[in-house]
Design a protein around this motif. Structure first.
Motif, PDB file in Angstrom:
ATOM      1  N   ALA A   2      33.998  -0.658 -23.076  1.00 59.94           N
ATOM      2  CA  ALA A   2      33.092  -0.356 -24.204  1.00 59.94           C
ATOM      3  C   ALA A   2      32.860  -1.801 -25.025  1.00 59.94           C
ATOM      4  N   ALA A   3      34.271  -2.120 -25.345  1.00 63.63           N
ATOM      5  CA  ALA A   3      34.269  -3.462 -26.199  1.00 63.63           C
ATOM      6  C   ALA A   3      33.367  -4.719 -25.635  1.00 63.63           C
ATOM      7  N   LEU A   4      33.426  -4.690 -24.145  1.00 62.59           N
ATOM      8  CA  LEU A   4      33.076  -5.897 -23.351  1.00 62.59           C
ATOM      9  C   LEU A   4      31.398  -5.685 -23.506  1.00 62.59           C
ATOM     10  N   ALA A   5      30.920  -4.406 -23.473  1.00 64.04           N
ATOM     11  CA  ALA A   5      29.388  -4.112 -23.409  1.00 64.04           C
ATOM     12  C   ALA A   5      29.014  -4.590 -24.934  1.00 64.04           C
ATOM     13  N   LEU A   9      25.964  -7.312 -25.693  1.00 69.25           N
ATOM     14  CA  LEU A   9      24.813  -6.855 -26.403  1.00 69.25           C
ATOM     15  C   LEU A   9      24.600  -7.610 -27.727  1.00 69.25           C
ATOM     16  N   ALA A  10      25.809  -8.003 -28.211  1.00 75.64           N
ATOM     17  CA  ALA A  10      25.697  -9.348 -29.326  1.00 75.64           C
ATOM     18  C   ALA A  10      25.307 -10.455 -28.841  1.00 75.64           C
ATOM     19  N   LEU A  11      25.619 -10.883 -27.516  1.00 77.13           N
ATOM     20  CA  LEU A  11      25.164 -12.049 -27.018  1.00 77.13           C
ATOM     21  C   LEU A  11      23.667 -11.827 -26.772  1.00 77.13           C
ATOM     22  N   LEU A  12      23.265 -10.869 -25.931  1.00 74.20           N
ATOM     23  CA  LEU A  12      21.953 -10.840 -25.900  1.00 74.20           C
ATOM     24  C   LEU A  12      21.043 -10.959 -27.111  1.00 74.20           C
ATOM     25  N   ALA A  13      21.610 -10.384 -28.271  1.00 76.95           N
ATOM     26  CA  ALA A  13      20.538 -10.184 -29.660  1.00 76.95           C
ATOM     27  C   ALA A  13      20.798 -11.692 -30.079  1.00 76.95           C
ATOM     28  N   GLY A  14      21.600 -12.211 -29.947  1.00 80.28           N
ATOM     29  CA  GLY A  14      21.703 -13.730 -30.253  1.00 80.28           C
ATOM     30  C   GLY A  14      20.508 -14.651 -29.369  1.00 80.28           C
ATOM     31  N   ILE A  15      20.748 -14.246 -28.281  1.00 78.63           N
ATOM     32  CA  ILE A  15      19.766 -15.055 -27.226  1.00 78.63           C
ATOM     33  C   ILE A  15      18.296 -14.899 -27.778  1.00 78.63           C
ATOM     34  N   HIS A  16      18.069 -13.465 -28.006  1.00 74.61           N
ATOM     35  CA  HIS A  16      16.609 -13.031 -28.443  1.00 74.61           C
ATOM     36  C   HIS A  16      16.353 -13.566 -29.817  1.00 74.61           C
ATOM     37  N   ALA A  17      17.374 -13.683 -30.837  1.00 76.06           N
ATOM     38  CA  ALA A  17      17.195 -14.439 -32.011  1.00 76.06           C
ATOM     39  C   ALA A  17      16.758 -15.961 -31.733  1.00 76.06           C
ATOM     40  N   LEU A  18      17.368 -16.447 -31.074  1.00 76.20           N
ATOM     41  CA  LEU A  18      17.098 -17.911 -30.919  1.00 76.20           C
ATOM     42  C   LEU A  18      15.583 -18.059 -29.916  1.00 76.20           C
ATOM     43  N   THR A  19      15.384 -17.183 -28.793  1.00 69.89           N
ATOM     44  CA  THR A  19      14.144 -17.427 -28.498  1.00 69.89           C
ATOM     45  C   THR A  19      12.916 -16.598 -29.044  1.00 69.89           C
ATOM     46  N   ALA A  20      12.966 -15.537 -29.379  1.00 69.62           N
ATOM     47  CA  ALA A  20      11.931 -15.012 -30.193  1.00 69.62           C
ATOM     48  C   ALA A  20      11.828 -15.465 -31.649  1.00 69.62           C
ATOM     49  N   GLY A  21      12.685 -15.584 -32.232  1.00 68.06           N
ATOM     50  CA  GLY A  21      12.617 -16.217 -33.656  1.00 68.06           C
ATOM     51  C   GLY A  21      12.408 -17.653 -33.903  1.00 68.06           C
ATOM     52  N   ALA A  22      13.294 -18.407 -33.248  1.00 67.61           N
ATOM     53  CA  ALA A  22      13.397 -19.801 -33.550  1.00 67.61           C
ATOM     54  C   ALA A  22      12.415 -20.426 -32.765  1.00 67.61           C
ATOM     55  N   MET A  23      12.113 -19.864 -31.425  1.00 64.88           N
ATOM     56  CA  MET A  23      11.001 -20.721 -30.548  1.00 64.88           C
ATOM     57  C   MET A  23       9.634 -20.438 -31.129  1.00 64.88           C
TER      58      MET A  23
END
Length: 104
Positions: A2-5, A9-23
Motif C-alpha cells: 500500500a505504501a508503494l501504491a 500515486l504521488a509520483l503520478l500527481a507530480g508528473i501531472h502537475a508538471l505537464t498539465a500545470g507548468a506546460m
C-alpha cells in the motif's frame, strides 16, 4: 504494498502537475506575450487574460485531484473542460487582435 501504491500515486500527481500545470501555463504565457507584443502598445494582462490563467490552473488542480481521488472520472472531465476553456478563451480574446494589421 500500500505504501508503494501511495508513492506511485504521488509520483503520478507530480508528473501531472508538471505537464498539465507548468506546460499549459507556459504555452499560454508565450502565446499571450507574443500576441500582446505584436498587437498592443501595453504588455499588461487584462481580466480576460487573467481568466485564461485561472482556467488552466484549475485544469491542473483537477488533474492532480483525479490522480489522488479514487472516483476520478468527474475530476478528469472537469480538468478537460477547464483545459479546453482556457485555450478557447484565448482564441476568443486574442483572435481579433491577431487578424488586425501589425503595429509598427
Amino acid at each position: 504494498m500500500a505504501a508503494l501504491a501511495r508513492l506511485w500515486l504521488a509520483l503520478l500527481a507530480g508528473i501531472h502537475a508538471l505537464t498539465a500545470g507548468a506546460m499549459g501555463t507556459l504555452v499560454l504565457g508565450v502565446m499571450t506575450r507574443v500576441s500582446l507584443g505584436h498587437t498592443s502598445p501595453a504588455l499588461q494582462a487584462d481580466r480576460h487574460t487573467t481568466a485564461i490563467y485561472i482556467a488552466i490552473s484549475a485544469a491542473a488542480v483537477c488533474r492532480i485531484a483525479a490522480t489522488l481521488i479514487s472516483s476520478n472520472a468527474w475530476w478528469l472531465w472537469l480538468s478537460a473542460l477547464c483545459w479546453s476553456l482556457a485555450f478557447l478563451f484565448f482564441v476568443w480574446r486574442y483572435a481579433p487582435l491577431l487578424v488586425r494589421p501589425r503595429l509598427r
